[in-house]
Design a protein around this motif. Structure first.
Motif, PDB file in Angstrom:
ATOM      1  N   HIS A 264     -26.272  32.886 -30.207  1.00  0.00           N
ATOM      2  CA  HIS A 264     -25.502  32.168 -31.515  1.00  0.00           C
ATOM      3  C   HIS A 264     -26.446  31.410 -32.047  1.00  0.00           C
ATOM      4  O   HIS A 264     -26.798  29.925 -31.701  1.00  0.00           O
ATOM      5  N   TYR A 266     -28.473  28.768 -33.905  1.00  0.00           N
ATOM      6  CA  TYR A 266     -28.300  27.444 -34.495  1.00  0.00           C
ATOM      7  C   TYR A 266     -28.995  26.644 -35.836  1.00  0.00           C
ATOM      8  O   TYR A 266     -30.259  27.014 -35.686  1.00  0.00           O
ATOM      9  N   GLY A 269     -25.239  30.686 -36.747  1.00  0.00           N
ATOM     10  CA  GLY A 269     -24.245  31.281 -35.970  1.00  0.00           C
ATOM     11  C   GLY A 269     -24.682  32.862 -35.838  1.00  0.00           C
ATOM     12  O   GLY A 269     -24.000  33.794 -35.269  1.00  0.00           O
ATOM     13  N   ARG A 301     -17.369  31.894 -27.246  1.00  0.00           N
ATOM     14  CA  ARG A 301     -17.307  33.165 -28.177  1.00  0.00           C
ATOM     15  C   ARG A 301     -15.867  33.159 -28.469  1.00  0.00           C
ATOM     16  O   ARG A 301     -15.066  33.336 -27.482  1.00  0.00           O
ATOM     17  N   GLN A 391     -11.326  26.475 -34.916  1.00  0.00           N
ATOM     18  CA  GLN A 391     -11.953  27.341 -35.872  1.00  0.00           C
ATOM     19  C   GLN A 391     -11.148  28.031 -36.837  1.00  0.00           C
ATOM     20  O   GLN A 391     -11.447  28.121 -38.036  1.00  0.00           O
ATOM     21  N   GLY A 410     -21.822  33.419 -39.866  1.00  0.00           N
ATOM     22  CA  GLY A 410     -21.736  33.366 -38.432  1.00  0.00           C
ATOM     23  C   GLY A 410     -20.252  33.229 -38.314  1.00  0.00           C
ATOM     24  O   GLY A 410     -19.164  33.712 -38.698  1.00  0.00           O
ATOM     25  N   GLY A 411     -20.215  32.401 -37.317  1.00  0.00           N
ATOM     26  CA  GLY A 411     -18.995  32.003 -37.110  1.00  0.00           C
ATOM     27  C   GLY A 411     -18.054  32.284 -35.864  1.00  0.00           C
ATOM     28  O   GLY A 411     -16.596  32.081 -35.760  1.00  0.00           O
ATOM     29  N   SER A 413     -18.682  32.027 -32.701  1.00  0.00           N
ATOM     30  CA  SER A 413     -18.969  31.301 -31.291  1.00  0.00           C
ATOM     31  C   SER A 413     -18.946  29.730 -31.706  1.00  0.00           C
ATOM     32  O   SER A 413     -19.088  29.294 -32.937  1.00  0.00           O
ATOM     33  N   GLY A 414     -19.182  29.274 -30.680  1.00  0.00           N
ATOM     34  CA  GLY A 414     -19.668  27.632 -30.773  1.00  0.00           C
ATOM     35  C   GLY A 414     -18.420  26.642 -31.369  1.00  0.00           C
ATOM     36  O   GLY A 414     -17.292  26.868 -31.257  1.00  0.00           O
TER      37      GLY A 414
END
Length: 492
Positions: A264, A266, A269, A301, A391, A410-411, A413-414
């Motif tokens: 993931h 940083y 993402g 995730r 999210q 991305g998006g 995870s996290g």
């Protein structure tokens, strides 16, 4: 003022005044350092000074004894005299000397330029901050209490420099099952968070002037760790498939260290593709380089199964695996871990034992129990569901209320989403104004060593922000962005 008048002037009395003994010690120190009481000058007898100041003789005796112990005065049969001091103390009657120049700092300090703002991490939209209000504090408190009750008195002393064996074993078991990491407890070092692990990698594997590669844009802590080791840095761009490494980089700037966040990235993402992972491992092996795999936010995730760690793809890969409990537990815990490759562990562990001191022992024992009794897994399961919902709510609010051309990166995870904006909306100015209004996103450009137009955007955290707040927050953030973009609209 003469010396006798200086000493005989009354001491402060009444509420709020320092104890007389301390006042007398301070007065005498200041007078000696300023040269008002010259070297070799004899101080009044304790009895005489006590009478002058109308205080106990014991108070004067204790003050003289303290000054003697600190080297300000010399006591012998002839009485108490001012000790000879260096020229820095000045001379009686002379004006104060100009301030001395500050000694030079390390050259590397000038390279560590802060891109952080002083801010309250509890503000909404803060990237990287977990849902601290949802942390099972009662369960954690019980784990700490049991650790304290079960631990012998020796647990209050220094522990194993590599970390508590119970925690290292628990982490090894967890990583083998959940992340596919090839490891055992003997290869794990407990560190002061992920940043401590990065700094240890630099200490173990580099010399000043070596080259380190890092992602661009990327984790600011890696930049600080590499600057701290006097390394030459080569930022390498990131696309939708992770870090992009041209052949020319291997040829012209061979690395000693390569930092990456493959599961993931940083802050974008991105997930490093399997092809690039395998190629990176093989090329690093050929070049004699080490890869630092920072497994950032891999536990959270939100689509499909977790992405397995790169470290476990190939046996004896030149990969140092870095993890932390800062997001899965809470940042103030300051517990991270470093998994060393087998060959490196055999060579480096004796040095690591000398470099580190075992601390946070009760927290480590509590964390080990938290993992072993299943509390950690249950907590992760709850947090995955919560962050998935938050999210989704943030994505909906961006679509319905942001109203500005943007691209979500991305998006999957996290604890954050990264939103790329057109250059007309300056991200750092947007962030400054947003913080003044009680919101705390980060500027995407601040994560890049050499920002490009495509690095303009916002890193928006949702970990610490309730889903119901996103519509109003995104409307306000839209107004800020429009204001900074030059299209004046009143802030609601």
């Amino acid at each position: 003022m003469t010396s006798s008048a200086l000493l005989a002037s009354p001491l402060a009395r009444g509420p709020g005044a320092l104890p007389r003994q301390r006042q007398l010690i301070q007065r005498l120190k200041q007078a000696i350092l300023a040269g008002q009481l010259p070297a070799g000058g004899k101080l009044p007898s304790s009895r005489a000074l006590a009478e002058e100041l109308e205080i106990s003789r014991n108070t004067v005796l204790i003050a003289y004894e303290q000054l003697t112990a600190e080297g300000f005065v010399i006591a012998d049969r002839q009485g108490t005299r001012v000790a000879p001091l260096s020229a820095a103390a000045g001379a009686a009657g002379q004006a104060a000397a100009p301030p001395s120049p500050v000694p030079a700092t390390a050259r590397r300090l000038a390279r560590i330029v802060s891109t952080r703002y002083a801010h309250d991490g509890s503000l909404p939209l803060t990237p990287g901050t977990p849902a601290l209000t949802q942390f099972p504090a009662s369960a954690w408190r019980r784990a700490q209490d049991r650790a304290l009750q079960a631990a012998p008195a020796a647990a209050l002393g220094y522990g194993d420099p590599l970390g508590e064996p119970a925690l290292r074993e628990a982490i090894a078991q967890y990583l083998r099952v959940s992340r596919g990491v090839r490891c055992d407890a003997s290869r794990i070092v407990i560190t002061e968070g992920a940043q401590g692990a990065l700094a240890l990698c630099v200490q173990l594997l580099t010399n000043p002037g070596d080259t380190a590669w890092l992602e661009e844009p990327g984790y600011r802590g890696a930049k600080a760790a590499f600057h701290g080791g006097d390394l030459e840095m080569l930022p390498l761009r990131v696309d939708d498939d992770g870090i992009v490494i041209p052949d020319s980089a291997w040829r012209d700037h061979p690395p000693r260290l390569i930092q990456t966040t493959p599961s993931h990235q940083y802050p974008t993402g991105a997930v490093l593709s399997l092809t690039r992972r395998l190629d990176l491992i093989e090329r690093a092996r050929q070049a004699g380089a080490w890869i630092i795999e920072d497994d950032y936010d891999s536990e959270f995730r939100h689509q499909g199964e977790p992405i397995a760690a790169m470290q476990g793809l190939v046996a004896d890969a030149p990969v140092l695996y870095v993890g932390t409990f800062s997001k899965t537990m809470f940042p103030a815990l300051r517990l991270g871990y470093l998994v060393l490759p087998r060959a490196l562990a055999a060579q480096a562990m004796p040095s690591v034992v000398e470099m580190l001191r075992g601390g946070h022992r009760l927290e480590q024992l509590a964390m080990a129990a938290f993992i072993e009794n299943g509390q950690f897994s249950r907590h992760l399961g709850r947090m995955r569901r919560l962050y998935r919902e938050r999210q989704a709510a943030l994505r909906d609010a961006l679509a319905a209320h942001f109203g500005i051309e943007h691209e979500v990166l991305g998006g999957h995870s996290g604890l954050h989403l990264t939103v790329r904006l057109p250059p007309a909306y300056p991200d750092q100015e947007i962030v400054r104004q947003a913080r003044a209004l009680g919101m705390n996103p980060s500027a995407l450009s601040s994560f890049a060593v050499s920002p490009r137009p495509q690095d303009n955007g916002l890193v928006i955290g949702y970990g610490n922000t309730g889903a119901e707040r996103f519509p109003a927050l995104l409307q306000r953030l839209r107004e800020v962005a429009l204001e900074c973009g030059g299209r004046r609209r009143p802030l609601s």
